[in-house]
Write an enzyme that holds these catalytic residues in place. Structure first.
Site, PDB file in Angstrom:
ATOM      1  N   ASN A   1      31.564 -17.470  -9.825  1.00  0.00           N
ATOM      2  CA  ASN A   1      31.391 -17.986 -11.191  1.00  0.00           C
ATOM      3  C   ASN A   1      32.578 -17.505 -12.009  1.00  0.00           C
ATOM      4  O   ASN A   1      32.905 -16.308 -11.994  1.00  0.00           O
ATOM      5  CB  ASN A   1      30.121 -17.444 -11.839  1.00  0.00           C
ATOM      6  CG  ASN A   1      28.848 -18.026 -11.237  1.00  0.00           C
ATOM      7  OD1 ASN A   1      28.910 -18.903 -10.367  1.00  0.00           O
ATOM      8  ND2 ASN A   1      27.717 -17.552 -11.698  1.00  0.00           N
TER       9      ASN A   1
ATOM     10  N   ARG B   1      22.811 -27.534  -8.736  1.00  0.00           N
ATOM     11  CA  ARG B   1      22.436 -26.144  -8.478  1.00  0.00           C
ATOM     12  C   ARG B   1      21.248 -25.781  -9.358  1.00  0.00           C
ATOM     13  O   ARG B   1      21.307 -25.938 -10.575  1.00  0.00           O
ATOM     14  CB  ARG B   1      23.629 -25.214  -8.771  1.00  0.00           C
ATOM     15  CG  ARG B   1      23.301 -23.762  -8.529  1.00  0.00           C
ATOM     16  CD  ARG B   1      24.472 -22.819  -8.780  1.00  0.00           C
ATOM     17  NE  ARG B   1      23.953 -21.461  -8.766  1.00  0.00           N
ATOM     18  CZ  ARG B   1      24.460 -20.436  -9.419  1.00  0.00           C
ATOM     19  NH1 ARG B   1      25.566 -20.578 -10.124  1.00  0.00           N
ATOM     20  NH2 ARG B   1      23.882 -19.253  -9.357  1.00  0.00           N
TER      21      ARG B   1
ATOM     22  N   TYR C   1      34.728 -18.102 -15.879  1.00  0.00           N
ATOM     23  CA  TYR C   1      34.791 -18.748 -17.197  1.00  0.00           C
ATOM     24  C   TYR C   1      36.084 -18.484 -17.963  1.00  0.00           C
ATOM     25  O   TYR C   1      36.513 -19.295 -18.750  1.00  0.00           O
ATOM     26  CB  TYR C   1      33.612 -18.307 -18.075  1.00  0.00           C
ATOM     27  CG  TYR C   1      32.296 -18.892 -17.620  1.00  0.00           C
ATOM     28  CD1 TYR C   1      31.898 -20.151 -18.050  1.00  0.00           C
ATOM     29  CD2 TYR C   1      31.473 -18.199 -16.733  1.00  0.00           C
ATOM     30  CE1 TYR C   1      30.698 -20.704 -17.624  1.00  0.00           C
ATOM     31  CE2 TYR C   1      30.271 -18.749 -16.303  1.00  0.00           C
ATOM     32  CZ  TYR C   1      29.891 -20.008 -16.749  1.00  0.00           C
ATOM     33  OH  TYR C   1      28.712 -20.549 -16.316  1.00  0.00           O
TER      34      TYR C   1
ATOM     35  N   ASN D   1      22.426 -14.199  -8.025  1.00  0.00           N
ATOM     36  CA  ASN D   1      23.454 -14.665  -8.952  1.00  0.00           C
ATOM     37  C   ASN D   1      24.015 -13.518  -9.785  1.00  0.00           C
ATOM     38  O   ASN D   1      23.260 -12.778 -10.414  1.00  0.00           O
ATOM     39  CB  ASN D   1      22.858 -15.711  -9.901  1.00  0.00           C
ATOM     40  CG  ASN D   1      23.887 -16.203 -10.908  1.00  0.00           C
ATOM     41  OD1 ASN D   1      24.814 -16.930 -10.560  1.00  0.00           O
ATOM     42  ND2 ASN D   1      23.749 -15.787 -12.151  1.00  0.00           N
ATOM     43  N   GLU D   2      25.336 -13.410  -9.826  1.00  0.00           N
ATOM     44  CA  GLU D   2      26.033 -12.462 -10.712  1.00  0.00           C
ATOM     45  C   GLU D   2      25.423 -11.068 -10.720  1.00  0.00           C
ATOM     46  O   GLU D   2      24.912 -10.594 -11.735  1.00  0.00           O
ATOM     47  CB  GLU D   2      26.089 -13.027 -12.145  1.00  0.00           C
ATOM     48  CG  GLU D   2      26.894 -14.300 -12.248  1.00  0.00           C
ATOM     49  CD  GLU D   2      27.135 -14.740 -13.696  1.00  0.00           C
ATOM     50  OE1 GLU D   2      26.647 -14.064 -14.621  1.00  0.00           O
ATOM     51  OE2 GLU D   2      27.841 -15.748 -13.894  1.00  0.00           O
TER      52      GLU D   2
ATOM     53  N   HIS E   1      17.918 -15.565  -9.837  1.00  0.00           N
ATOM     54  CA  HIS E   1      18.817 -15.724 -10.988  1.00  0.00           C
ATOM     55  C   HIS E   1      18.309 -14.836 -12.126  1.00  0.00           C
ATOM     56  O   HIS E   1      17.919 -15.332 -13.201  1.00  0.00           O
ATOM     57  CB  HIS E   1      18.908 -17.195 -11.405  1.00  0.00           C
ATOM     58  CG  HIS E   1      20.186 -17.538 -12.114  1.00  0.00           C
ATOM     59  ND1 HIS E   1      21.138 -18.393 -11.619  1.00  0.00           N
ATOM     60  CD2 HIS E   1      20.680 -17.100 -13.298  1.00  0.00           C
ATOM     61  CE1 HIS E   1      22.153 -18.496 -12.468  1.00  0.00           C
ATOM     62  NE2 HIS E   1      21.907 -17.716 -13.507  1.00  0.00           N
TER      63      HIS E   1
ATOM     64  N   GLU F   1      29.955 -21.822 -10.814  1.00  0.00           N
ATOM     65  CA  GLU F   1      29.835 -22.018 -12.262  1.00  0.00           C
ATOM     66  C   GLU F   1      31.225 -22.024 -12.881  1.00  0.00           C
ATOM     67  O   GLU F   1      32.065 -21.188 -12.534  1.00  0.00           O
ATOM     68  CB  GLU F   1      29.051 -20.892 -12.960  1.00  0.00           C
ATOM     69  CG  GLU F   1      27.561 -20.912 -12.723  1.00  0.00           C
ATOM     70  CD  GLU F   1      26.839 -19.795 -13.470  1.00  0.00           C
ATOM     71  OE1 GLU F   1      27.319 -19.365 -14.547  1.00  0.00           O
ATOM     72  OE2 GLU F   1      25.792 -19.355 -12.968  1.00  0.00           O
TER      73      GLU F   1
END
Ligand SMILES: *[C@@H]1O[C@H](CO)[C@@H](O)[C@H](O)[C@H]1NC(C)=O
Ligand SMILES: *[C@@H]1O[C@H](CO)[C@@H](O)[C@H](O)[C@H]1NC(C)=O
Ligand SMILES: *[C@@H]1O[C@H](CO)[C@@H](O)[C@H](O)[C@H]1NC(C)=O
Ligand SMILES: *[C@@H]1O[C@H](CO)[C@@H](O)[C@H](O)[C@H]1NC(C)=O
Length: 512
Positions: free
Chosen positions: A344, A113, A346, A203-204, A158, A413
């Site tokens: 994503n 990616r 974590y 992204n995000e 991004h 992610e």
């Protein structure tokens, strides 16, 4: 990598902390073994690594690249970065991309990616000036990936907005960004549509909007918590939908790709069986994830978000809700525009009911209103919100399956950050093994349609306001050496091994 509301990294360099970390790693290594799923990775599951242009490329003003909001933020506000660092050189992947791709190849990974830096290909943000050297760079990256049989997964945005678009039109606060982003996305599909078919628009968006235009801790550093961050959220969703419609109408028949938006979310586990804690956990995920997921998969904002922001706005004296409404046309325009669900993830946190904050200055966190904590035996990463809790990922995947009608899901992610940068990164190995095992549980036992898993990251990088002090790579990068050498960590060997066996346990114990 994503981050939570408290953006400050808590860097603890005390030996006590390190010793604790090492001990808890050894402990979790031995405890975790029994619960590791022995199934062979299904053929339908692609496994790869992720990164992003502003975090690895460097060459911030070379060969015609335009300035981005992150270049400006780092140069003008070093105090916002824990190590006062900049992305000027980062991993120097602008020059070293072949070396990076060789590492990905050596690990036996399926996909890579990357993100296209908007201002490297369109320095002003608009399509009237194309930077040939920038286009050439990405063409070379795609060529190298193809030669190595690695599938590209490409992020169009991004976080690196071209600075002129912030200066001239207030970036994501201006609805005209929907047209400008659409033009950029069309340019990308036209230019690289034959090189890639696995697309991510943005992204995000939570970090783009809440951190960029709400709390202001991220570029462009606009502080308007609970007001303009919601305006940004609406525009980001419309811009994503514009890009999807352009692909759908003009490129899909020929290029046969998939287009999605990446949403980031912590898993919010109810802190107890009490109804109010369960409601708090659901509210937290709806504010963080549902605010993007619901418009994309179900249509319109989540009901709880609409209610709470409208109610508090009224009591604060606003004439209308701080959360802008969608028209019926906009709801229909956005709904159904994510070909897969890209997530994503974590960390996991325990979530409790919190009494409503008194009416005063508006804020996203007051609208959300939850209290968070964690268990003391969870291994902590480099931030106060970062914990290794594999079952949290499994719960999140099940929540996504149930809430959005069993979509195809790709983890775009996942990975472990530490503050030591040690090459003997047992904690990263434990994290990756546990989370991949949770993925297999979700696929085989829970029938979640998970088709991709992407580690952040192949190597250390520039972690935004965390600078070069938060390490997530399976390779270390020596950022003080001008050659930026990549140095193998133990996790790289571990991951190479599991990619060979496509299984998390001893080859002889793998179950088909
Ligand atoms: C929004 O963007 C348009 C087009 O770029 C511009 O004319 C307008 O001034 C911008 N509005 C604001 C408030 O920045
Ligand atoms: C908001 O409401 C107040 C009080 O009713 C009124 O004076 C004001 O004109 C309204 N503003 C807008 C923009 O409608
Ligand atoms: C998963 O999603 C893909 C894409 O929509 C679909 O082709 C596939 O049949 C799904 N698999 C399962 C097991 O539902
Ligand atoms: C990083 O590179 C510098 C300069 O070459 C060198 O002095 C230093 O020892 C290296 N650090 C590590 C941890 O290898």
């Amino acid at each position: 990598m994503q981050a939570l509301d408290t953006r400050q990294l808590h860097i603890n360099q005390k030996m006590r902390f390190l010793t604790g970390l090492i001990l808890s790693c050894l402990l979790s290594l031995s405890l975790a073994d029994g619960s590791i799923n022995p199934r062979r990775f299904p053929k339908t599951l692609r496994i790869g690594v992720a990164n992003a242009a502003p975090q690895i490329e460097g060459a911030w003003d070379e060969d015609g690249k335009g300035e981005t909001i992150w270049d400006r933020f780092a140069h003008k506000h070093p105090e916002k970065f824990v190590d006062r660092s900049t992305p000027d050189i980062a991993c120097d992947s602008y020059r070293k991309y072949k070396e990076d791709i060789a590492l990905v190849k050596a690990m036996g990974l399926d996909h890579y990616r990357l993100s296209i830096a908007w201002s490297r290909v369109l320095p002003t943000g608009y399509t009237d000036k194309v930077n040939k050297a920038g286009v050439e760079y990405y063409k070379n990256v795609f060529k190298e990936l193809k030669a190595n049989n690695i599938k590209p997964m490409v992020t169009i945005y991004h976080w690196d907005l071209p600075q002129p678009l912030q200066d001239q039109m207030n970036g994501w606060l201006n609805e005209s960004i929907v047209d400008v982003f659409g033009d950029y996305a069309k340019f990308v599909f036209e230019t690289f549509g034959d090189d890639a078919d696995w697309w991510i628009t943005i992204n995000e968006p939570k970090q783009v909007c809440q951190a960029g235009y709400g709390s202001g801790v991220f570029a462009p550093g606009i502080v308007s918590n609970g007001v303009l961050d919601y305006v940004c959220t609406k525009h980001v969703l419309l811009a994503h939908a514009r890009a999807w419609h352009i692909y759908n109408e003009q490129f899909r028949a020929k290029n046969k790709g998939q287009v999605a938006m990446v949403i980031d979310s912590t898993w919010y586990e109810p802190g107890s069986d009490r109804d109010e804690d369960k409601a708090a956990a659901e509210r937290a995920i709806q504010f963080d994830l549902g605010i993007y997921g619901n418009p994309l998969f179900n249509g319109d904002w989540p009901e709880i978000v609409k209610q709470r922001v409208a109610d508090r706005s009224e009591r604060e004296g606003f004439n209308t809700s701080r959360l802008p409404e969608f028209t019926k046309e906009q709801i229909d325009y956005i709904k159904g525009t994510s070909d897969y669900l890209a997530i994503n993830h974590y960390s996991t946190l325990l979530t409790y009911h919190a009494p409503d904050a008194p009416i005063g200055t508006p804020s996203f966190d007051k609208d959300k209103s939850v209290a968070l904590s964690h268990r003391s035996d969870w291994t902590q990463g480099s931030a106060d919100w970062f914990f290794d809790v594999p079952w949290g990922l499994r719960n999140l995947l099940n929540w996504l399956k149930n809430t959005y009608n069993n979509p195809e899901i790709v983890i775009t992610e996942n990975g472990f950050s530490d503050t030591t940068g040690t090459l003997e990164d047992e904690n990263r190995i434990v994290y990756l093994r546990g989370h991949l095992s949770a993925c297999l549980d979700a696929i085989f036992a829970d029938k979640v349609n998970l088709t991709g898993y992407t580690v952040w990251s192949i190597m250390d990088d520039w972690e935004w306001t965390g600078g070069y002090t938060s390490f997530l790579g399976m390779y270390r990068v020596n950022f003080t050496d001008p050659a930026r050498p990549r140095i193998k960590r133990k996790s790289a060997d571990y991951f190479t091994g599991i990619m060979k066996a496509r299984c998390l346990v001893d080859e002889s114990k793998c179950v088909e």
